[in-house]
Design an enzyme around this catalytic site. Structure first.
Site, short mmCIF file in Angstrom:
data_model
loop_
_atom_site.label_atom_id
_atom_site.label_comp_id
_atom_site.label_asym_id
_atom_site.label_seq_id
_atom_site.Cartn_x
_atom_site.Cartn_y
_atom_site.Cartn_z
N CYS A 1 -6.47 -34.27 17.61
CA CYS A 1 -6.81 -35.53 18.27
C CYS A 1 -5.76 -35.86 19.33
CB CYS A 1 -6.86 -36.65 17.23
SG CYS A 1 -7.08 -38.30 17.94
N GLU B 1 -1.43 -34.77 9.07
CA GLU B 1 -0.97 -35.27 10.37
C GLU B 1 0.55 -35.46 10.37
OE1 GLU B 1 -0.69 -39.44 12.62
OE2 GLU B 1 -2.75 -38.95 12.03
N CYS C 1 -3.40 -45.56 16.27
CA CYS C 1 -4.37 -45.41 17.36
C CYS C 1 -5.19 -46.68 17.55
CB CYS C 1 -5.26 -44.19 17.13
SG CYS C 1 -6.62 -44.45 15.99
#
Length: 280
Positions: free
Chosen positions: A94, A124, A187
């Site tokens: 991403c 992540e 995000c």
């Protein structure tokens, strides 16, 4: 019973990009393997598997073909191993996760001791830590007291982490260290969904949150809804809905995590409507 749907629903743009790349990769029958599930949604994972996407737990298990890098990214050493093995790497990390890597590296280059806020077991976070060797990783505000001393600390955060918890941690770090440079790398989509969860939970009695049980952002949405007074139920699909959840309920909310496809949310809404009619 009135069902109020969140305005932000379905895939976030990062997951949408990843799923599209995965579908394109397997469309021609190519030998493609992902390390771990592409997204934290069992229905989407099964759909991709049915079309030929393989899954492995380690790059050591992949001897040929293409290695698909999911939205969460992978540690740098995995990229290096894949290159050494001659694998074709399809990088679908991403863009928001890549941004965290860049910010962390820049802070380190500027002389800050790096602190990564997030779940140390999350893929992540593992990827982010590989970009800044020696960084500290903390998950809760209580972890701050256990950190060693340092003069300057730079902070980044897991993209799907709770905004409220991150603010608490930054406040604690500011009290402990002389200089703190904190970059909020949560995000935009996660922020918007968390904001909506807080608002929606004030307008309804029950909130149904749809998403994988291992999805961090979905878990946080359910937590926020409960914190704001609504009863929250985290489900993966319509079969998990129970009629007793809605007995005496006039208004119910429905929202999803970032890895939940729109069609799945629609099927949950349809089942909620059926249960509402049964209770009428």
């Amino acid at each position: 019973m009135q069902i109020k749907k969140a305005a932000v629903q379905g895939f976030c743009f990062g997951v949408a990009i990843t799923v599209k790349k995965a579908e394109e990769a397997i469309a021609g029958g190519a030998n493609v393997t992902s390390l771990g599930n592409v997204v934290h949604n069992p229905q989407m994972v099964q759909s991709l598997a049915n079309r030929g996407l393989k899954n492995a737990s380690s790059v050591d298990e992949v001897d040929s073909g293409a290695l698909f890098v999911r939205a969460h990214g992978l540690p740098l050493e995995v990229f290096e191993s894949a290159k050494e093995k001659g694998l074709n790497v399809i990088d679908a990390t991403c863009p928001m996760v890549t941004k965290i890597h860049v910010q962390a590296e820049k802070l380190k280059a500027d002389g800050y001791k790096i602190i990564v806020v997030g779940d140390p077991h999350h893929p992540e976070v593992k990827g982010t830590l590989s970009h800044v060797p020696g960084a500290w990783c903390i998950e809760t505000v209580e972890d701050v007291a256990r950190l060693p001393r340092a003069s300057r600390v730079g902070v980044v955060v897991q993209s799907t982490y709770s905004g409220r918890r991150f603010a608490e941690i930054v406040k604690a770090l500011t009290s402990k260290y002389y200089e703190v440079r904190a970059i909020n790398t949560i995000c935009t989509d996660t922020h918007n969904r968390q904001t909506e969860a807080m608002q929606l939970s004030k307008e309804v009695e029950v909130v149904v949150v749809v998403g994988g049980k291992t999805s961090a952002n979905t878990k946080h949405l359910a937590e926020l809804a409960e914190m704001n007074g609504a009863r929250a139920f985290h489900i993966e699909g319509p079969d998990e809905l129970r009629a007793q959840w809605f007995e005496g309920v006039e208004r119910a909310g429905l929202m999803s995590g970032a890895s939940t496809p729109g069609w799945l949310l629609d099927s949950v809404a349809q089942r909620m409507e059926e249960l509402s009619r049964q209770l009428a």
